[in-house]
Design an enzyme around this catalytic site. Structure first.
Site, PDB file in Angstrom:
ATOM      1  N   HIS A  26      66.282  36.349  70.280  1.00 59.08           N
ATOM      2  CA  HIS A  26      67.486  35.632  70.595  1.00 59.08           C
ATOM      3  C   HIS A  26      68.677  35.795  69.874  1.00 59.08           C
ATOM      4  O   HIS A  26      69.797  35.932  70.273  1.00 59.08           O
ATOM      5  CB  HIS A  26      67.117  33.773  71.072  1.00 59.08           C
ATOM      6  N   GLU A  27      68.563  35.673  68.463  1.00 56.21           N
ATOM      7  CA  GLU A  27      69.462  35.506  67.534  1.00 56.21           C
ATOM      8  C   GLU A  27      69.941  37.411  67.267  1.00 56.21           C
ATOM      9  O   GLU A  27      71.056  37.388  67.275  1.00 56.21           O
ATOM     10  CB  GLU A  27      69.008  35.157  66.425  1.00 56.21           C
ATOM     11  N   HIS A  41      72.340  38.132  69.884  1.00 57.78           N
ATOM     12  CA  HIS A  41      73.712  37.691  69.496  1.00 57.78           C
ATOM     13  C   HIS A  41      74.693  38.942  68.710  1.00 57.78           C
ATOM     14  O   HIS A  41      75.530  39.248  68.674  1.00 57.78           O
ATOM     15  CB  HIS A  41      73.869  36.488  68.911  1.00 57.78           C
TER      16      HIS A  41
END
Length: 172
Positions: A78-79, A82
């Site tokens: 998820h990170e 980004h």
């Protein structure tokens, strides 16, 4: 759940997963990305944060301890997604927009979930606020901002939140 000291093996596992996520993205996009530095400095309710301009990933050790495998397999991609989106598109896209969702689905084969199911650490001091539909617990920082005039609105009923009581003081 108590917070234990971060071990070398936990840091190594985190770094290996971050590297693996970058390698998957590089193979998918056929592009070399600037790999991020990662650490366990994240605190509070967030499982992780991507500091885009610093190229830094911060992860929450309290939540990692609850289920390291689940954490590594969901929060880390998820990170990293980004960072990948930022390195491709810059700041012109929304944090959880269609570009980020596409990276989650196509690169990591994961649903683009914005939230986690990990237990959050207890607040040191908390403040109770209310709207038309329910009560909300504020951190000391958010309470301080509200006291200085920042208005907070409930996402469900769209009413202004009003201060009820200091929960930390009520326990004494």
């Amino acid at each position: 759940m108590s917070t234990k000291t971060v071990t070398d093996s936990e840091i190594i596992a985190l770094q290996k997963k971050v590297e693996f996520c970058f390698q998957l993205a590089e193979a998918f996009f056929n592009h070399k990305f600037h790999h991020s530095h990662c650490n366990f400095k994240q605190r509070g309710r967030a499982a992780g944060t991507a500091h885009l301009q610093k190229n830094e990933l911060r992860f929450n050790h309290f939540m990692f301890q609850q289920n390291p495998v689940e954490f590594l397999n969901t929060v880390v991609p998820h990170e990293v997604a980004h960072i990948i989106v930022y390195q491709i598109y810059g700041t012109s896209v929304r944090p959880h927009g269609k570009e980020w969702q596409a990276v989650m689905r196509k690169v990591y084969q994961l649903p683009p979930n914005r939230t986690h199911a990990f237990e959050v650490p207890p607040l040191k001091s908390s403040y109770l606020y209310a709207c038309a539909c329910r009560q909300h617990e504020f951190t000391k920082r958010r309470h301080s901002r509200a006291q200085k005039g920042v208005e907070y609105i409930c996402k469900e009923c769209h009413a202004c939140l009003t201060f009820l009581k200091d929960l930390h003081q009520a326990e004494r």
